[in-house]
Scaffold this active site. Structure first.
Site, mmCIF file in Angstrom:
data_model
loop_
_atom_site.group_PDB
_atom_site.id
_atom_site.type_symbol
_atom_site.label_atom_id
_atom_site.label_comp_id
_atom_site.label_asym_id
_atom_site.label_seq_id
_atom_site.Cartn_x
_atom_site.Cartn_y
_atom_site.Cartn_z
ATOM 1 N N CYS A 81 -7.209 9.102 44.987
ATOM 2 C CA CYS A 81 -7.445 8.437 43.752
ATOM 3 C C CYS A 81 -7.413 6.894 44.143
ATOM 4 O O CYS A 81 -6.547 6.374 44.863
ATOM 5 C CB CYS A 81 -6.165 8.770 42.957
ATOM 6 S SG CYS A 81 -6.192 7.757 41.508
ATOM 7 N N CYS A 99 1.165 10.296 39.989
ATOM 8 C CA CYS A 99 1.304 11.081 40.995
ATOM 9 C C CYS A 99 2.177 10.243 42.150
ATOM 10 O O CYS A 99 2.080 9.063 42.001
ATOM 11 C CB CYS A 99 -0.122 11.239 41.926
ATOM 12 S SG CYS A 99 -1.170 12.277 40.820
ATOM 13 N N CYS A 116 -9.366 10.487 36.372
ATOM 14 C CA CYS A 116 -8.144 10.595 36.685
ATOM 15 C C CYS A 116 -8.235 11.982 37.300
ATOM 16 O O CYS A 116 -8.688 13.096 36.972
ATOM 17 C CB CYS A 116 -7.117 10.937 35.699
ATOM 18 S SG CYS A 116 -5.513 11.675 36.220
ATOM 19 N N TYR A 123 14.448 29.931 25.178
ATOM 20 C CA TYR A 123 13.558 28.849 25.496
ATOM 21 C C TYR A 123 12.101 29.291 25.241
ATOM 22 O O TYR A 123 11.206 28.961 26.304
ATOM 23 C CB TYR A 123 13.883 28.069 26.709
ATOM 24 C CG TYR A 123 15.490 27.871 26.958
ATOM 25 C CD1 TYR A 123 16.042 26.501 26.242
ATOM 26 C CD2 TYR A 123 16.294 28.695 27.448
ATOM 27 C CE1 TYR A 123 17.210 26.277 26.828
ATOM 28 C CE2 TYR A 123 17.417 28.462 27.751
ATOM 29 C CZ TYR A 123 18.316 27.310 27.135
ATOM 30 O OH TYR A 123 19.501 26.905 27.539
ATOM 31 N N GLU A 125 14.035 29.733 20.243
ATOM 32 C CA GLU A 125 13.536 28.397 20.421
ATOM 33 C C GLU A 125 13.880 27.378 19.343
ATOM 34 O O GLU A 125 13.965 27.831 18.127
ATOM 35 C CB GLU A 125 11.933 28.399 20.393
ATOM 36 C CG GLU A 125 11.060 27.237 20.345
ATOM 37 C CD GLU A 125 11.469 26.208 21.289
ATOM 38 O OE1 GLU A 125 11.194 26.313 22.647
ATOM 39 O OE2 GLU A 125 11.680 25.040 21.089
ATOM 40 N N ASP A 161 13.707 30.030 30.441
ATOM 41 C CA ASP A 161 12.835 28.907 31.047
ATOM 42 C C ASP A 161 13.354 27.628 30.320
ATOM 43 O O ASP A 161 12.640 26.911 29.445
ATOM 44 C CB ASP A 161 11.283 29.457 30.241
ATOM 45 C CG ASP A 161 10.499 28.141 30.902
ATOM 46 O OD1 ASP A 161 10.756 27.374 31.826
ATOM 47 O OD2 ASP A 161 9.270 28.466 30.674
ATOM 48 N N CYS A 207 12.248 24.354 35.940
ATOM 49 C CA CYS A 207 11.620 23.207 36.299
ATOM 50 C C CYS A 207 12.564 22.119 36.838
ATOM 51 O O CYS A 207 12.084 20.945 37.235
ATOM 52 C CB CYS A 207 10.826 22.545 35.057
ATOM 53 S SG CYS A 207 12.177 22.248 33.814
HETATM 54 N N1 SAH Z 1 8.754 29.135 27.965
HETATM 55 C C1 SAH Z 1 7.966 28.216 27.234
HETATM 56 C C2 SAH Z 1 8.671 26.830 26.937
HETATM 57 C C3 SAH Z 1 9.465 26.383 28.098
HETATM 58 S S1 SAH Z 1 9.826 24.690 27.829
HETATM 59 C C4 SAH Z 1 6.642 27.966 27.920
HETATM 60 O O1 SAH Z 1 6.296 28.605 29.113
HETATM 61 O O2 SAH Z 1 5.508 27.601 27.438
HETATM 62 C C5 SAH Z 1 11.420 24.607 27.370
HETATM 63 C C6 SAH Z 1 11.673 24.837 25.882
HETATM 64 O O3 SAH Z 1 12.939 24.812 25.571
HETATM 65 C C7 SAH Z 1 11.156 23.831 24.991
HETATM 66 O O4 SAH Z 1 10.039 24.443 24.236
HETATM 67 C C8 SAH Z 1 12.294 23.141 24.166
HETATM 68 O O5 SAH Z 1 11.900 22.955 22.843
HETATM 69 C C9 SAH Z 1 13.229 24.525 24.241
HETATM 70 N N2 SAH Z 1 14.792 24.073 23.817
HETATM 71 C C10 SAH Z 1 15.228 23.085 24.377
HETATM 72 N N3 SAH Z 1 16.571 23.074 24.232
HETATM 73 C C11 SAH Z 1 16.742 24.445 23.718
HETATM 74 C C12 SAH Z 1 17.895 25.378 23.252
HETATM 75 N N4 SAH Z 1 19.167 24.851 23.199
HETATM 76 N N5 SAH Z 1 17.611 26.486 22.806
HETATM 77 C C13 SAH Z 1 16.577 26.865 22.698
HETATM 78 N N6 SAH Z 1 15.399 26.345 23.155
HETATM 79 C C14 SAH Z 1 15.751 25.022 23.763
#
Ligand code: SAH
Length: 496
Positions: free
Chosen positions: A100, A109, A202, A355, A376, A424, A451
């Site tokens: 880039c 990046c 990009c 999540y 969520e 997640d 992550c």
């Molecule tokens: N599994 C989904 C989102 C993962 S991102 C995917 O793969 O697309 C993490 C998510 O957790 C976000 O949507 C965020 O809003 C949610 N989150 C954050 N804190 C939380 C909590 N205490 N309880 C439930 N969800 C939560």
């Protein structure tokens, strides 16, 4: 007395050291504004080189492990310092020229100067280091990871699943708009500032997103819209957000303005439709706040569909202007397939997806389970999740709004017992109360999608102490050329 020439320089620069801090840094082997040779021994979590001068640690952006570099000290703390890379004296064999043109200015990046194979090796090692240091977990050797027969002696951390073509992978662009010499510029904020630098390509964005941004700037210049100015709070167009469905080719444009009206709105629509036939949805979001947050509360569809559609595997998703959707759809499928594999569903299981966002993992697993519960915290995401379930005619899922740590105990009281729990979480990891609830529910398997390797390691330690064994860890490269590291982990309940 050390004989290093670097030492001699120190006394000459004492007056330059930070005056505002009373901390005594005179014992350090380096001094601010001086130049030294450093050996680079690692990569830090922002992608910077971690180097040593006389045993003292320096963070040096742009330097790579194995290199010897000339560095100028910019900032010092008691235990470590920050330096600017002046010259690579001995280059790593893994150093490549960043593809880039604006790599150095942008900051989006951090690893383009490192060969892609080396990037994904580093990402695996980053996970291993975190598991060992923070989680105090035993990791099996690399040989076992290469061998598909998972060893029993320690956690097997597999080589990172990288992308065959690690470019042009993003499906969403959020572009700040500014003005220069009367014309619109749009691109990115120059590193560490809020100055907007123009950009026409990009390399990690889908090519169609680049094209849309270029055309929108042209249209804006022709129709004479002003760009928002953060300092004066004047001007109209703040951001342009573009989304593209990789499998459907459908595109959405969202114009975010500091004002309720778009002047010449009908002409905007006409010109966008004519220049950009892939755009099926044009939205207008109003954000009049003095804030860094991109979106305001009000979004209207000004032309076309309310959603664009995309598929992950055979699950279809409706994506609106505001919905969260994974930005690398190719690797998302790789990630979810791993999660599905580790969940080892036969069709009879009850699964909980904490999540769950817009229900992506829940819906991906539902076809293989008897029932999936998703939770969520964002209500709009749950509305999307419910809509996505309907869109796919998936009926064995139910979604709840709330914090996972609050909803779990309620489910438990209502008699929900999961065979598999998937988590997640965002970067901060799982709430401790949620881990306790998972331990109380005693699922056979826990699939942890992470992550952040450090919070993953912390949470795995708690799950291990509560009766689970971490079996395998699969890093997946969701964000090539950046420092972000994603991993899927399988834990199983220890037999008593
Ligand atoms: N599994 C989904 C989102 C993962 S991102 C995917 O793969 O697309 C993490 C998510 O957790 C976000 O949507 C965020 O809003 C949610 N989150 C954050 N804190 C939380 C909590 N205490 N309880 C439930 N969800 C939560």
């Amino acid at each position: 007395m050390t004989t290093k020439s670097s030492r001699g320089k120190r006394s000459g620069s004492r007056g330059n050291r930070r005056e505002d801090k009373p901390v005594d840094l005179s014992h350090l082997p380096v001094a601010k504004n001086e130049e030294y040779e450093a050996e680079i021994i690692g990569i830090g979590h922002n992608g910077e080189g971690v180097g040593r001068v006389d045993g003292f640690t320096l963070f040096i952006p742009g330097a790579l492990p194995g290199e010897r570099v000339l560095v100028k000290i910019l900032k010092l703390k008691k235990q470590y310092g920050y330096g600017k890379l002046l010259k690579v004296l001995e280059a790593s064999s893994e150093r490549v020229n960043a593809s880039c043109e604006i790599y150095d200015k942008c900051g989006g990046c951090q690893l383009q100067h490192l060969d892609y194979e080396a990037q994904i090796r580093w990402k695996r090692q980053f996970v291993v280091d975190n598991l060992e240091r923070i989680g105090k977990l035993k990791v099996a050797g690399q040989d076992e990871a290469d061998d598909s027969d998972a060893s029993k002696d320690g956690i097997v951390v597999y080589p990172t699943l990288g992308m065959e073509d690690p470019w042009r992978y993003r499906n969403k662009a959020q572009v700040p708009i500014g003005e220069e010499q009367g014309g619109l510029v749009g691109g990115f904020y120059a590193q560490g500032s809020h100055r907007i630098v123009d950009m026409d390509k990009c390399l990690i964005q889908h090519e169609d997103n680049d094209e849309v941004i270029t055309k929108i700037k042209e249209i804006g210049n022709r129709l004479g819209i002003t760009a928002y100015n953060e300092e004066t709070h004047a001007g109209l167009l703040r951001h342009v957000v573009i989304k593209v469905g990789f499998t459907t080719g459908e595109m959405m444009v969202v114009l975010i303005t500091n004002g309720s009206r778009i002047p010449n709105q009908e002409q905007w629509i006409e010109e966008i439709r004519e220049a950009l036939p892939k755009v099926v949805s044009i939205c207008h979001n109003v954000n009049k706040e003095r804030t860094n947050v991109i979106f305001g509360a009000e979004t209207r569809v000004i032309w076309g569909q309310e959603h664009i559609y995309d598929y992950i595997g055979d699950v279809k998703f409706a994506i609106s202007a505001r919905s969260f959707y994974q930005v690398n759809p190719i690797q998302t499928e790789v990630l979810y397939r791993k999660a599905l594999e580790y969940a080892a569903l036969s069709g009879d299981e009850v699964v909980v997806d904490a999540y769950c966002g817009i229900g992506t993992i829940s819906l991906f697993l539902a076809q293989h389970a008897s029932k999936v519960y998703g939770v969520e915290i964002v209500p709009e995401a749950i509305a999307d999740a419910t809509r996505n379930a309907e869109l796919n005619e998936i009926t064995n899922v139910s979604f709840d709004v709330g914090a996972a740590e609050d909803v779990f105990p309620k489910w438990y009281d209502a008699g929900v017992r999961a065979d598999v729990v998937v988590v997640d979480p965002p970067r901060k990891g799982c709430d401790e109360a949620l881990i306790e609830s998972i331990l109380a529910m005693r699922p056979k398997r826990v699939v942890y999608v992470s992550c952040s390797a450090s919070t993953l390691a912390r949470d795995l330690r708690m799950l291990e102490d509560g009766g689970y064994v971490t079996k395998v860890v699969q890093p997946v490269d969701m964000f090539p050329h950046t420092v972000h590291v994603e991993a899927v982990v399988l834990l199983v309940r220890r037999e008593v």
